[in-house]
Structure formats: structure tokens, C-alpha cells
Design a protein around this motif. Structure first.
Motif, PDB file in Angstrom:
ATOM      1  N   ARG A 340       3.169  -5.996  -7.684  1.00  0.00           N
ATOM      2  CA  ARG A 340       3.417  -4.614  -8.086  1.00  0.00           C
ATOM      3  C   ARG A 340       3.545  -3.736  -6.844  1.00  0.00           C
ATOM      4  O   ARG A 340       2.767  -3.882  -5.902  1.00  0.00           O
ATOM      5  CB  ARG A 340       2.244  -4.131  -8.937  1.00  0.00           C
ATOM      6  CG  ARG A 340       2.432  -2.705  -9.444  1.00  0.00           C
ATOM      7  CD  ARG A 340       1.156  -2.147 -10.029  1.00  0.00           C
ATOM      8  NE  ARG A 340       0.678  -2.941 -11.161  1.00  0.00           N
ATOM      9  CZ  ARG A 340      -0.562  -2.874 -11.629  1.00  0.00           C
ATOM     10  NH1 ARG A 340      -1.447  -2.074 -11.062  1.00  0.00           N
ATOM     11  NH2 ARG A 340      -0.919  -3.618 -12.651  1.00  0.00           N
ATOM     12  N   ARG A 341       4.535  -2.841  -6.864  1.00  0.00           N
ATOM     13  CA  ARG A 341       4.638  -1.817  -5.822  1.00  0.00           C
ATOM     14  C   ARG A 341       3.670  -0.697  -6.154  1.00  0.00           C
ATOM     15  O   ARG A 341       3.592  -0.267  -7.298  1.00  0.00           O
ATOM     16  CB  ARG A 341       6.051  -1.245  -5.782  1.00  0.00           C
ATOM     17  CG  ARG A 341       6.993  -1.887  -4.792  1.00  0.00           C
ATOM     18  CD  ARG A 341       6.403  -1.947  -3.408  1.00  0.00           C
ATOM     19  NE  ARG A 341       7.165  -2.872  -2.578  1.00  0.00           N
ATOM     20  CZ  ARG A 341       8.234  -2.530  -1.872  1.00  0.00           C
ATOM     21  NH1 ARG A 341       8.639  -1.285  -1.848  1.00  0.00           N
ATOM     22  NH2 ARG A 341       8.893  -3.414  -1.166  1.00  0.00           N
ATOM     23  N   LEU A 342       2.940  -0.200  -5.166  1.00  0.00           N
ATOM     24  CA  LEU A 342       1.996   0.886  -5.408  1.00  0.00           C
ATOM     25  C   LEU A 342       2.636   2.224  -5.049  1.00  0.00           C
ATOM     26  O   LEU A 342       3.635   2.270  -4.332  1.00  0.00           O
ATOM     27  CB  LEU A 342       0.729   0.669  -4.584  1.00  0.00           C
ATOM     28  CG  LEU A 342       0.084  -0.709  -4.755  1.00  0.00           C
ATOM     29  CD1 LEU A 342      -1.123  -0.850  -3.842  1.00  0.00           C
ATOM     30  CD2 LEU A 342      -0.319  -0.948  -6.213  1.00  0.00           C
ATOM     31  N   GLU A 343       2.049   3.281  -5.568  1.00  0.00           N
ATOM     32  CA  GLU A 343       2.552   4.634  -5.286  1.00  0.00           C
ATOM     33  C   GLU A 343       2.039   5.103  -3.926  1.00  0.00           C
ATOM     34  O   GLU A 343       1.485   6.179  -3.807  1.00  0.00           O
ATOM     35  CB  GLU A 343       2.073   5.613  -6.370  1.00  0.00           C
ATOM     36  CG  GLU A 343       2.606   5.330  -7.756  1.00  0.00           C
ATOM     37  CD  GLU A 343       4.120   5.450  -7.812  1.00  0.00           C
ATOM     38  OE1 GLU A 343       4.636   6.503  -7.411  1.00  0.00           O
ATOM     39  OE2 GLU A 343       4.771   4.471  -8.235  1.00  0.00           O
ATOM     40  N   VAL A 344       2.185   4.282  -2.946  1.00  0.00           N
ATOM     41  CA  VAL A 344       1.686   4.601  -1.606  1.00  0.00           C
ATOM     42  C   VAL A 344       2.772   4.210  -0.633  1.00  0.00           C
ATOM     43  O   VAL A 344       3.380   3.149  -0.775  1.00  0.00           O
ATOM     44  CB  VAL A 344       0.427   3.751  -1.270  1.00  0.00           C
ATOM     45  CG1 VAL A 344      -0.055   4.051   0.134  1.00  0.00           C
ATOM     46  CG2 VAL A 344      -0.669   3.960  -2.288  1.00  0.00           C
ATOM     47  N   ARG A 345       3.033   5.069   0.330  1.00  0.00           N
ATOM     48  CA  ARG A 345       3.983   4.718   1.391  1.00  0.00           C
ATOM     49  C   ARG A 345       3.455   5.230   2.715  1.00  0.00           C
ATOM     50  O   ARG A 345       2.724   6.212   2.760  1.00  0.00           O
ATOM     51  CB  ARG A 345       5.351   5.373   1.134  1.00  0.00           C
ATOM     52  CG  ARG A 345       6.165   4.723   0.060  1.00  0.00           C
ATOM     53  CD  ARG A 345       7.458   5.482  -0.181  1.00  0.00           C
ATOM     54  NE  ARG A 345       8.477   5.206   0.833  1.00  0.00           N
ATOM     55  CZ  ARG A 345       9.206   4.099   0.867  1.00  0.00           C
ATOM     56  NH1 ARG A 345       9.022   3.150  -0.027  1.00  0.00           N
ATOM     57  NH2 ARG A 345      10.125   3.927   1.794  1.00  0.00           N
ATOM     58  N   GLY A 346       3.825   4.561   3.785  1.00  0.00           N
ATOM     59  CA  GLY A 346       3.462   5.120   5.081  1.00  0.00           C
ATOM     60  C   GLY A 346       3.380   4.076   6.170  1.00  0.00           C
ATOM     61  O   GLY A 346       3.150   2.893   5.908  1.00  0.00           O
ATOM     62  N   ALA A 347       3.593   4.556   7.397  1.00  0.00           N
ATOM     63  CA  ALA A 347       3.441   3.686   8.568  1.00  0.00           C
ATOM     64  C   ALA A 347       2.052   3.852   9.173  1.00  0.00           C
ATOM     65  O   ALA A 347       1.516   2.940   9.772  1.00  0.00           O
ATOM     66  CB  ALA A 347       4.500   4.025   9.605  1.00  0.00           C
ATOM     67  N   LEU A 348       1.472   5.057   9.003  1.00  0.00           N
ATOM     68  CA  LEU A 348       0.162   5.346   9.583  1.00  0.00           C
ATOM     69  C   LEU A 348      -0.817   5.528   8.433  1.00  0.00           C
ATOM     70  O   LEU A 348      -0.919   6.614   7.852  1.00  0.00           O
ATOM     71  CB  LEU A 348       0.215   6.627  10.427  1.00  0.00           C
ATOM     72  CG  LEU A 348       0.817   6.534  11.830  1.00  0.00           C
ATOM     73  CD1 LEU A 348       2.284   6.170  11.802  1.00  0.00           C
ATOM     74  CD2 LEU A 348       0.610   7.821  12.598  1.00  0.00           C
ATOM     75  N   LEU A 349      -1.506   4.456   8.088  1.00  0.00           N
ATOM     76  CA  LEU A 349      -2.378   4.476   6.914  1.00  0.00           C
ATOM     77  C   LEU A 349      -3.714   3.821   7.223  1.00  0.00           C
ATOM     78  O   LEU A 349      -3.796   2.914   8.049  1.00  0.00           O
ATOM     79  CB  LEU A 349      -1.749   3.683   5.763  1.00  0.00           C
ATOM     80  CG  LEU A 349      -0.444   4.160   5.145  1.00  0.00           C
ATOM     81  CD1 LEU A 349      -0.018   3.179   4.055  1.00  0.00           C
ATOM     82  CD2 LEU A 349      -0.577   5.569   4.585  1.00  0.00           C
ATOM     83  N   GLU A 350      -4.736   4.294   6.527  1.00  0.00           N
ATOM     84  CA  GLU A 350      -5.994   3.544   6.464  1.00  0.00           C
ATOM     85  C   GLU A 350      -6.220   3.187   5.002  1.00  0.00           C
ATOM     86  O   GLU A 350      -6.112   4.057   4.128  1.00  0.00           O
ATOM     87  CB  GLU A 350      -7.153   4.394   6.993  1.00  0.00           C
ATOM     88  CG  GLU A 350      -8.478   3.645   6.936  1.00  0.00           C
ATOM     89  CD  GLU A 350      -9.687   4.510   7.281  1.00  0.00           C
ATOM     90  OE1 GLU A 350      -9.530   5.594   7.872  1.00  0.00           O
ATOM     91  OE2 GLU A 350     -10.801   4.093   6.914  1.00  0.00           O
ATOM     92  N   LEU A 351      -6.507   1.934   4.733  1.00  0.00           N
ATOM     93  CA  LEU A 351      -6.782   1.496   3.355  1.00  0.00           C
ATOM     94  C   LEU A 351      -8.171   0.898   3.306  1.00  0.00           C
ATOM     95  O   LEU A 351      -8.577   0.154   4.204  1.00  0.00           O
ATOM     96  CB  LEU A 351      -5.781   0.430   2.897  1.00  0.00           C
ATOM     97  CG  LEU A 351      -4.314   0.838   2.884  1.00  0.00           C
ATOM     98  CD1 LEU A 351      -3.606   0.325   4.119  1.00  0.00           C
ATOM     99  CD2 LEU A 351      -3.627   0.295   1.648  1.00  0.00           C
ATOM    100  N   GLU A 352      -8.880   1.253   2.237  1.00  0.00           N
ATOM    101  CA  GLU A 352     -10.216   0.699   2.058  1.00  0.00           C
ATOM    102  C   GLU A 352     -10.280   0.161   0.640  1.00  0.00           C
ATOM    103  O   GLU A 352     -10.005   0.905  -0.307  1.00  0.00           O
ATOM    104  CB  GLU A 352     -11.246   1.815   2.266  1.00  0.00           C
ATOM    105  CG  GLU A 352     -12.636   1.322   2.509  1.00  0.00           C
ATOM    106  CD  GLU A 352     -13.550   2.454   2.989  1.00  0.00           C
ATOM    107  OE1 GLU A 352     -14.250   2.246   3.985  1.00  0.00           O
ATOM    108  OE2 GLU A 352     -13.546   3.527   2.370  1.00  0.00           O
ATOM    109  N   LEU A 353     -10.585  -1.111   0.495  1.00  0.00           N
ATOM    110  CA  LEU A 353     -10.678  -1.680  -0.854  1.00  0.00           C
ATOM    111  C   LEU A 353     -11.433  -2.992  -0.825  1.00  0.00           C
ATOM    112  O   LEU A 353     -11.742  -3.532   0.249  1.00  0.00           O
ATOM    113  CB  LEU A 353      -9.288  -1.888  -1.463  1.00  0.00           C
ATOM    114  CG  LEU A 353      -8.507  -3.122  -1.047  1.00  0.00           C
ATOM    115  CD1 LEU A 353      -7.404  -3.403  -2.047  1.00  0.00           C
ATOM    116  CD2 LEU A 353      -7.927  -2.912   0.333  1.00  0.00           C
ATOM    117  N   GLU A 354     -11.746  -3.513  -2.034  1.00  0.00           N
ATOM    118  CA  GLU A 354     -12.437  -4.792  -2.128  1.00  0.00           C
ATOM    119  C   GLU A 354     -11.660  -5.738  -3.019  1.00  0.00           C
ATOM    120  O   GLU A 354     -11.121  -5.331  -4.052  1.00  0.00           O
ATOM    121  CB  GLU A 354     -13.837  -4.589  -2.703  1.00  0.00           C
ATOM    122  CG  GLU A 354     -14.756  -3.892  -1.728  1.00  0.00           C
ATOM    123  CD  GLU A 354     -16.200  -3.837  -2.212  1.00  0.00           C
ATOM    124  OE1 GLU A 354     -16.479  -4.295  -3.335  1.00  0.00           O
ATOM    125  OE2 GLU A 354     -17.032  -3.318  -1.454  1.00  0.00           O
TER     126      GLU A 354
END
Ligand code: FRU
Length: 475
Positions: A340-354
Motif C-alpha cells: 500500500r502507498r501511504l499518504e506520506v511523501r518526502g526526502a527529509l523525513l523521520e519515521l517512528e513505528l513498530e
């Protein structure tokens, strides 16, 4: 052809132009952090080494300063190689290796002369060279003799040097009262070529939570299973420096980072007692497509070191949360054998998840980052259930790069916590609160900005997370 800013990093230190390798002289001086680095200002290739210089009050915003050291004196004719910095009273001292080629420039076989040199500054910007303070290695068979790391212990200055005798690596220690006259304390540790590489570059030696850490960058380690895939591999040992100035190792040799691009790490002691680390976020053999744009080389984000039993932990410096701009929830939920494609885009990102391993049955599941709309480019980070490993796959990550790296996931582990930093040409993954890290360069096209999630052959469960766009500081 790519535009010249395509790979330019937004919040990582890289040279304004030209070449960068090792971080040097990491130090806190008069309220600011100073970072120096191996630098060739005239081309994006390694050459006669200068010390580039930047400083910051907050570890986030950096100001580039004039070049601190240039080669060309009798004691450093062909390069100011790696070294360290200390503060004594009002003065900032740099201790570095003066390098001279004995034959053709760049030809190791024809020999070199390396000496340890001192320079000082009272304003932290302009440096005066004081010449060589150690001009002969302790044994005539030692030719590679470099990268002084100096620190204060008790009444003395101590210095660690990396060396190579024949084909075996050595850690040498020296001691001084005034930074000028140095006594050789001999060999703190000796290695064997087969097991330990042939030269220990960029040593660092410091205390961390009751143990001594010897951090070093061995050349020529052999790959072993999933470990040591980089030709040179930044490593560490925990142990203690005994009364006779010998380093007694109490652990196996461990890699400090498990990505493709991490070398020559050095640390400083922050005024609040934190041990902060930076590494060169490349490797001698790394592809460097930004050379076509007249620059190359970058440093990792600053990391806080701590100890967890016999292992080091690296967390992003806490100051880096100041990079966060807008926050978005990252709600992926459960994927049943789908992407699935998420509603998030970007080259400079921080992602936090488990990643939730208990509810999942997929062969592999995780994230696709820096995805192009045509599906050609992507950088994958996923749990591989059969191998029980977390995998970073940059086989489709853009210009020049390839390869897969991974870290183990313990048998009873129920979740994998991820904190991921993306910049225009890098990814740094902090796994399980810094128990493992993977740092790699990637070179996707500037419009490859998509983020997706996927599960292959079964169910993948993602706990609710968050994503931030990060400030483009154009460092
Ligand atoms: C490590 C290193 C050091 C040396 C410097 C030269 O990457 O080889 O041993 O001082 O780079 O630029």
C-alpha cells in the motif's frame, strides 16, 4: 543528467564543496561543538588532506568556518591526516598526523613518513602550527603510525595511536604533561592480521558507564556470516585499561553499525557527560555519485552512546528532535499479503513505528522508502521471518548503490521498534532504541518521494506510529 543539488543533504554535515572523509577533532569549546573533518577542497577526490571545520551551539544548526589546517610545512608536506582536539585553559589544541609520501604520491608501497603534530588556537577559528611532537615511531618496522586521539586522565594527557607493524595492527599509547613532550607507554593491544585486520585506523579510547571502550576502524577484516561486509569495518571492544597501560579486552570484537556506509567514528565528551559520536557516512569503497556534482562525503547524525551489558547502544542525539516540522500519524494497521502507498511523501523525513511480530505471519513485511512513482526506485526496510532478521535493501536505491544489510532479531522478541532518518542521499535506522543501527547512503532521484508498506505471503501488523518532515537546513 541530475541537477547538482539532487543529493545535497538537508540536515547532515557535508563539505561546502570538494571531498570529505573522517570526522576529526570533535570537541566542545567555549559553549560550542566543533567538528573538523578530512577535507580536499580542490576536488571531490581524496588528495592532500586539509582539516575542514564547522561549529554548532545546538548540534542541529552548523556554521561552516574557514579551513583550519592546510598541509605544506616540512612536517606535514603531503597532508594533515586525522586526529583529535583538546581544550587546555583558554586554548584549543589540535593533534594530527603530518603525512609525507616517500615515493610517488598515493603509492603506499613506496613508503610514507608519518609524524604527530600539534596546532593551537585561542579564538577557535585560526590555528597556529607548532610542528611535530612525535616524529619517530617506537619501532623501525612501523610505517603506518597515525590518527592521534588525545584525552585527559588524572594529571596527564594520554594519546592513542593506530599503527601497523609488518601486517599486524597495533594500538600504541603515549603520555604527556604538556602536550609537547610525549613518553611512549608501548603497545596497549596487539592484533593479528587474520583475525583483526592489518591496520587499526582512527582509534578512540574512553570510559563509558564503568568500562573502557576501544573504538577503531580496522582495515582488511574478513567477512563472517552476516558480519563485516564492509571491506573496512568500524569496530569496538569493551574492557579496561590497566595500570600498565595495557588494554585488556573483555568482549568479542563487535561492529558498531551494520549499514553500508559508516567508518572512522570518533567521540567527544559533552559538558553534560554524554558521549557523542560521529562517523564518516561513507566508506573507502563506497560509490559516490555526488562527485559528478563537485562534492562528496558526509558525517552521520550525532549519536549518544550508552552501554547495554557487553554492547554499545547508539541513539540519535536528543537535540535532533528540533529538526521536526509537521507531524503526521502513521496508521498502517494490518496488511494481508499486499502493498500500500501511504499518504506520506518526502526526502527529509523521520519515521517512528513498530513492527508487531506476534500478530504477523508474513514471510516478510515492512516499509518501502524513497519510492518513485514508476516503481523503479525504492529502499526497503523489512522483517524477514525465515531469517529472523531486519533487512535494509538498497538494491533499487538509485545511482551506483546496491546491496543488502541486516541485523538479528532475538528469538523471543515480539516487536521491532524503528526510528528512521531519511535525508536526500542517506538513511539511518535506529533499531530497538539504538541496540542496532544501519547507516547507508542512497541516491534516488529527487522525485522519488513515496512511502509504502508491504507484507508478502501472509499478514503484516504495524503498530501506530508517526512521521515528521524534517527541516531542510542545507548544511
Ligand atoms: C581513515 C584514514 C586515516 C587517515 C585519513 C587520511 O579513513 O585512512 O587513517 O588519517 O583517513 O585521510
Amino acid at each position: 543528467p541530475a541537477h547538482r543539488d539532487d543529493y545535497r543533504l538537508g540536515y547532515h554535515l557535508s563539505p561546502p564543496a570538494g571531498w570529505m572523509n573522517d570526522p576529526n577533532g570533535l570537541v566542545y569549546f567555549r559553549g560550542e561543538y566543533h567538528v573538523f573533518y578530512q577535507h580536499h577542497p580542490y576536488s571531490p577526490q581524496w588528495g592532500p588532506m586539509y582539516w575542514g571545520h564547522a561549529r554548532s551551539a545546538d548540534l542541529v544548526h552548523w556554521e561552516h568556518l574557514p579551513i583550519a589546517l592546510a598541509p605544506g610545512d616540512a612536517f606535514d608536506p603531503d597532508g594533515c591526516f586525522s586526529g583529535s582536539a583538546v581544550v587546555d585553559g583558554d586554548t584549543l589544541y589540535l593533534i594530527y598526523t603530518g603525512h609525507r609520501w616517500l615515493g610517488e604520491p598515493g603509492n603506499d608501497e613506496q613508503g610514507m613518513k608519518q609524524v604527530q603534530c600539534l596546532a593551537s588556537s585561542t579564538d577557535g577559528i585560526t590555528f597556529i602550527k607548532h610542528g611535530a611532537v612525535i616524529d619517530t615511531p617506537p619501532h623501525p618496522d612501523i610505517m603506518h603510525f597515525r590518527d592521534p586521539k588525545v584525552w585527559r586522565r588524572g594529571d596527564h594527557w594520554w594519546m592513542a595511536l593506530g599503527a601497523r607493524q609488518g601486517d599486524d595492527p597495533l594500538l600504541l599509547l603515549y603520555r604527556s604533561r604538556d602536550l609537547r613532550r610525549w613518553d611512549c607507554l608501548g603497545r596497549a593491544l596487539e592484533g593479528r592480521r587474520e583475525a583483526d585486520g592489518y591496520m587499526w585506523e582512527c582509534p578512540d579510547l574512553f570510559e563509558l558507564e564503568g568500562r573502557d571502550v576501544f573504538l577503531f576502524s580496522p582495515q582488511g577484516l574478513k567477512p563472517e556470516g552476516y558480519e563485516r561486509w564492509n571491506l573496512f569495518q568500524n569496530s569496538y571492544l569493551l574492557g579496561r585499561l590497566d595500570e600498565n597501560a595495557r588494554f585488556v579486552a573483555e568482549t568479542e570484537l563487535h561492529e558498531i553499525d551494520h549499514g553500508h556506509d559508516f567508518y572512522a567514528a570518533q567521540t567527544l565528551l559533552a559538558p553534560d557527560g554524554r558521549r557523542l559520536l560521529w562517523a564518516w557516512m561513507d566508506m573507502w569503497q563506497s560509490p559516490m555519485p555526488s562527485q559528478a556534482h563537485h562534492w562528496c562525503g558526509a558525517l552521520t547524525l550525532p549519536r549518544e552512546l550508552s552501554r547495554d551489558g557487553d554492547r554499545l547502544r547508539m541513539r540519535p542525539a536528543r537535540e535532533l528532535t528540533a529538526l521536526r516540522q509537521s507531524r503526521q500519524a502513521l496508521t498502517i494497521g494490518t496488511l494481508e499479503a499486499q502493498s500500500r502507498r501511504l499518504e506520506v511523501r518526502g526526502a527529509l523525513l523521520e519515521l517512528e513505528l513498530e513492527l508487531d511480530l506476534v500478530g504477523s505471519s508474513a514471510e516478510r513485511f515492512g516499509l518501502a522508502l524513497r519510492c518513485s512513482d514508476d516503481g523503479q526506485e525504492r529502499t526497503l526496510l523489512y522483517f524477514d521471518a525465515m531469517a529472523r532478521r531486519l533487512v535494509l535493501d538498497r538494491q533499487h536505491s538509485g545511482a551506483g548503490v546496491s546491496g543488502v544489510r541486516s541485523v538479528p532479531v532475538a528469538p523471543g522478541q515480539t516487536r521491532i521498534a524503528l526510528r528512521i532518518f531519511l535525508d536526500r542521499s542517506s538513511i539511518e535506522v535506529f533499531v530497538d532504541d539504538g541496540a542496532y543501527t544501519l547507516s547507508s547512503r542512497i541516491y534516488p532521484r529527487p522525485d522519488s518521494l513515496g512511502v509504502g508498506a508491504f507484507a508478502v505471503n501472509g499478514r503484516g501488523v504495524f503498530a501506530e506510529g508517526a512521521v515528521w518532515s524534517l527541516a531542510d537546513l542545507k548544511l
